[in-house]
Write a protein that holds these residues in place. Structure first.
Motif, PDB file in Angstrom:
ATOM      1  N   VAL A  35       0.637  -4.364  13.284  1.00  4.00           N
ATOM      2  CA  VAL A  35      -0.392  -3.677  12.508  1.00  4.00           C
ATOM      3  C   VAL A  35       0.115  -3.398  11.096  1.00  4.00           C
ATOM      4  N   LEU A  36       1.358  -2.937  10.986  1.00  3.58           N
ATOM      5  CA  LEU A  36       1.858  -2.484   9.687  1.00  3.58           C
ATOM      6  C   LEU A  36       2.521  -3.587   8.880  1.00  3.58           C
ATOM      7  N   ASP A  74       0.784  12.869  13.665  1.00  3.49           N
ATOM      8  CA  ASP A  74       1.876  13.107  12.716  1.00  3.49           C
ATOM      9  C   ASP A  74       2.554  11.764  12.418  1.00  3.49           C
ATOM     10  N   LEU A  75       1.950  11.029  11.486  1.00  3.59           N
ATOM     11  CA  LEU A  75       2.339   9.635  11.252  1.00  3.59           C
ATOM     12  C   LEU A  75       3.759   9.465  10.740  1.00  3.59           C
ATOM     13  N   ARG A 106       4.235  -2.743  14.981  1.00  4.09           N
ATOM     14  CA  ARG A 106       4.860  -3.574  13.948  1.00  4.09           C
ATOM     15  C   ARG A 106       3.849  -4.574  13.369  1.00  4.09           C
ATOM     16  N   HIS A 126       6.436  10.318  11.869  1.00  2.93           N
ATOM     17  CA  HIS A 126       7.406   9.986  12.919  1.00  2.93           C
ATOM     18  C   HIS A 126       7.476   8.493  13.208  1.00  2.93           C
ATOM     19  N   LEU A 127       6.407   7.755  12.868  1.00  2.38           N
ATOM     20  CA  LEU A 127       6.468   6.300  13.021  1.00  2.38           C
ATOM     21  C   LEU A 127       7.569   5.704  12.149  1.00  2.38           C
ATOM     22  N   PHE A 128       7.741   6.246  10.954  1.00  3.39           N
ATOM     23  CA  PHE A 128       8.628   5.632   9.964  1.00  3.39           C
ATOM     24  C   PHE A 128      10.061   6.150  10.065  1.00  3.39           C
ATOM     25  N   GLN A 153       0.844  -1.197   0.000  1.00 11.58           N
ATOM     26  CA  GLN A 153       0.000   0.000   0.000  1.00 11.58           C
ATOM     27  C   GLN A 153       0.881   1.248   0.000  1.00 11.58           C
ATOM     28  N   ILE A 154       0.538   2.207  -0.852  1.00  7.23           N
ATOM     29  CA  ILE A 154       1.271   3.476  -0.870  1.00  7.23           C
ATOM     30  C   ILE A 154       0.619   4.417   0.134  1.00  7.23           C
ATOM     31  N   LEU A 155       1.400   4.844   1.112  1.00  3.79           N
ATOM     32  CA  LEU A 155       0.894   5.714   2.167  1.00  3.79           C
ATOM     33  C   LEU A 155       1.468   7.114   1.896  1.00  3.79           C
ATOM     34  N   ASP A 156       0.598   8.009   1.470  1.00  5.94           N
ATOM     35  CA  ASP A 156       1.050   9.334   1.059  1.00  5.94           C
ATOM     36  C   ASP A 156       0.914  10.297   2.245  1.00  5.94           C
ATOM     37  N   LEU A 157       2.028  10.640   2.853  1.00  8.01           N
ATOM     38  CA  LEU A 157       2.061  11.582   3.978  1.00  8.01           C
ATOM     39  C   LEU A 157       2.779  12.862   3.550  1.00  8.01           C
ATOM     40  N   THR A 185      11.400  -1.213   9.171  1.00 11.46           N
ATOM     41  CA  THR A 185      10.559  -2.321   9.639  1.00 11.46           C
ATOM     42  C   THR A 185       9.072  -1.995   9.603  1.00 11.46           C
ATOM     43  N   LEU A 186       8.715  -0.739   9.369  1.00  4.80           N
ATOM     44  CA  LEU A 186       7.290  -0.386   9.318  1.00  4.80           C
ATOM     45  C   LEU A 186       6.841   0.013   7.914  1.00  4.80           C
TER      46      LEU A 186
END
Lengths: 461, 461
Positions: free
Chosen positions: B444-445, B188-189, B442, B191-193, B172-176, B199-200
């Motif tokens: 979840v993604l 502010d997603l 982890r 920061h997860l990556f 899935q392409i996650l466009d942030l 790994t996410l």
């Protein structure tokens, strides 16, 4: 509806941890004068009490609305009829200031100004500052990722946070303590909670980064002919002052007129029709104190600014910022109004402001504005009043503003957050995959929607 | 084992998107000379191809190891026998540099030095810098949250990132995407990556913040009698240079000796037994160019430093940094060694260094060190060699180092990450609730552990 939960908390934690609705009623919950409905306030004394209380609330599926200093501007404290208020006002201890390692460990209920003072007393500085410093709390600043006057140099609240302690909806204490500037040991979970407006957990304690106190503070007010000139001024001021520059603020002429109308004493600059800028720099002793004046004088000599005032004292400086922060004047002169906090590319700020002026005044000829903001951070505040029926046109006016901002690749909230006020527009500029991931994370951390339901990312059910 | 996946990718995406194992074998995957095993490399040309490829890998439960410039130092590219390599080397376009709004939009395969040059060509600066600038890629810098030489002033890579595009394990392409400095619209997603070591999700594109270019750069090397003096020097240098200070580096004497042993030409300072400091400042034109020298001279006159050299030219400056960044000299002189990247409170750095020296040399009398780091950021690098059998004692030596660091409230990775090398110590200093939440995210993604399995937060299964 709250009776059972409140009785259980009173019994298991302590009777004085619940403020009765009749004692809470009438407290102001917004700077625009909105009052709290008659709802009990839960006031834990420490993290463990809060954890226990949330466990009880979760068991009874009774939601809570976390409250900080009640200085928010997006309806974050608005009630949907079923929540308890949760205040950390009894958790207001500055637990330690470590001057060598430059870390403050504080409870979330600490008021910003008290933290600033404690840092100053230790010869340091806490570089988050905003007009509501006397009421805003650390927990609220973190949960809303506040911006303010020095974000241009030091970043938003997010950048000041080293570590956190958070209590989740189920009453689990999540200890993310950290006092290190650099910590690359797995996912940096604190960022989930910063700016989440209390919907993922309640911030109870923080380790915050302190900075050296710098002696050499200079402030100037400038009048420039039009917004277009401000980009050249920005480039020139930055080339001269470099990293010393801590603020680059912009005010449209009607803002300056409103904010100075009832002010006694001499104004920094006369009321005119151009754009006003406010710069501030903080420098070490190695910079000649006169260098700021020289740099400012060069702007004037080169014809980039029409008029200029440099603060000659700390009192002058406070007067300048008092104009910039005079929200009372806006309330007095423009009420009822709608206040928009948006981000915009600087290259499109003027066009956006002009288009909004045209669109709104064409439709509502009596429209009045107060426009100002943190230009150096892409951040504009646009206050709009179309007259006595402003609030009943909130949806129409907001659609016009947010459409323009989104088309120009800006965003609908720069530093105030979403709360309840902006929820109908929350999806603008976001992809469905991003929204879906936010909801997944919310469901993981708060499956029963106990924390601030109907706010931030979640439509009222 | 990879045959089906590679055939499907070749067929559905393109034959040249897979580098055959025999063509890949022997490429170096670590700066210490570790070579790649014979494993195919997947090289998508764009985000859509990557998404498709990950969908195929997910369907076949074939994991991937993302690779950037192969400059990591924690075994992030080490193979567990079942993964494909995934390189974004074909996605290396600087898509745009917006000089007015100061945003660079780049693909993740862009090499840092190329981005720095593009920013400079636009009259701006990209303020992330480190010794491996000629190889490290934007995707790798983001995924490891790199630190480097200017983090003291500008923050780590995290602080340079405005927006991201990420592809998740399922394709899935996650466009942030975001180009605004301030954007408080929901969680502010990104920061997860950042710092999740791939790994996410795989970072494919970023909007990065650019800064004004400052003309007035000054660099100095100083010799002080002992580490304890460095705190007073820090306070004095900061009071003088304030926000201009961009680097505050420390080197122990054995480091300086090793890094200068084979150096031709004049050294900035002679080899001695004290502590070496390297400062750098970047200032605007308003600061007198001589102010830096004056501030440095004051340190000398007041007896705080024993000797001092100020760069008189850009060549001098590069020579000074070449000493600080001379990893080759360490490899030549100390191999085999273990390199530790840790954070420590500055108040405990000296005690920690001394205790480790005592403990390690008592047990292994031939122990040699090279100790240096970004003192201003709490960050020490400790290189240890106990002789030819250093690597076989990795667990023992690491236990000693990480125990000390954790007891002193530091952390086991400041800027290099966890990778595979630090995984056995990952839980040190963390609470079980924090680790559990990381694992939940982890799951979840990346529920099937397709992305970098057995790294960062996840024990090898």
């Amino acid at each position: 509806m709250w009776t059972t939960v409140c009785e259980t908390i009173s019994k298991q934690i302590g009777k004085d941890r619940i403020v009765r609705p009749e004692d809470a009623e009438g407290r102001l919950i917004s700077v625009t004068g909105e009052a709290m409905p008659p709802v009990p306030i839960l006031r834990p004394r420490d993290t463990e009490e809060l954890a226990k209380a949330l466990e009880i609330c979760s068991a009874h599926k009774t939601p809570v609305i976390p409250m900080g200093g009640s200085t928010g501007l997006v309806g974050g404290l608005r009630h949907t009829g079923k929540e308890l208020y949760l205040s950390l006002e009894l958790m207001n201890q500055i637990e330690s200031i470590d001057p060598v390692n430059r870390v403050a460990t504080v409870q979330a209920g600490v008021v910003l100004q008290n933290l600033q003072q404690a840092a100053e007393d230790a010869g340091l500085s806490f570089p988050m500052d905003l007009g509501s410093r006397g009421s805003a709390t650390v927990g609220g600043l973190i949960s809303t990722n506040a911006g303010g006057e020095k974000a241009f140099r030091f970043g938003m609240m997010r950048e000041q946070v080293l570590g956190l302690e958070v209590v989740t909806a189920s009453g689990q204490i999540l200890d993310l303590s950290n006092s290190m500037i650099k910590n690359n040991t797995g996912y940096d979970l604190k960022h989930l909670f910063i700016g989440a407006e209390g919907t993922l957990g309640i911030v109870t304690r923080a380790q915050l980064r302190l900075r050296p106190h710098l002696a050499n503070v200079n402030t100037a007010f400038a009048l420039i002919p039009d917004f277009a000139s401000s980009l050249e001024v920005r480039n020139r001021v930055e080339a001269a002052l470099g990293n010393d520059l801590t603020a680059f603020e912009v005010m449209w002429p009607e803002f300056y007129e409103i904010a100075t109308r009832h002010r006694t004493g001499r104004l920094p600059l006369p009321v005119a029709s151009g754009i006003y800028l406010l710069f501030e720099s903080e420098a070490g002793t190695a910079r000649d104190p006169e260098a700021f004046e020289t740099a400012m004088a060069a702007l004037y000599q080169d014809g980039l600014v029409e008029d200029m005032a440099i603060a000659a004292s700390e009192a002058d400086r406070w007067d300048m910022w008092a104009i910039r922060n005079d929200i009372d004047a806006i309330i007095r002169n423009l009420s009822p109004f709608l206040a928009f906090d948006v981000s915009l590319p600087v290259s499109k700020m003027e066009l956006c402001v002009q288009e909004l002026e045209t669109t709104l005044t064409t439709r509502w000829p009596k429209t009045r504005f107060a426009r100002f903001g943190h230009m150096g951070d892409n951040n504009l505040h646009i206050v709009v009043s179309i007259g006595q029926d402003t609030i009943s046109h909130k949806a129409d006016i907001s659609n016009i503003v947010y459409d323009r901002v989104t088309v120009m690749n800006g965003c609908i909230s720069a530093e105030h957050g979403i709360g309840m006020d902006k929820l109908p527009w929350f999806e603008m500029g976001k992809t469905s995959s991003a929204i879906s991931l936010m909801q997944t994370i919310r469901n993981v951390l708060d499956p029963d929607s106990i924390l601030n339901p109907g706010k931030t990312i979640e439509p009222v059910g």
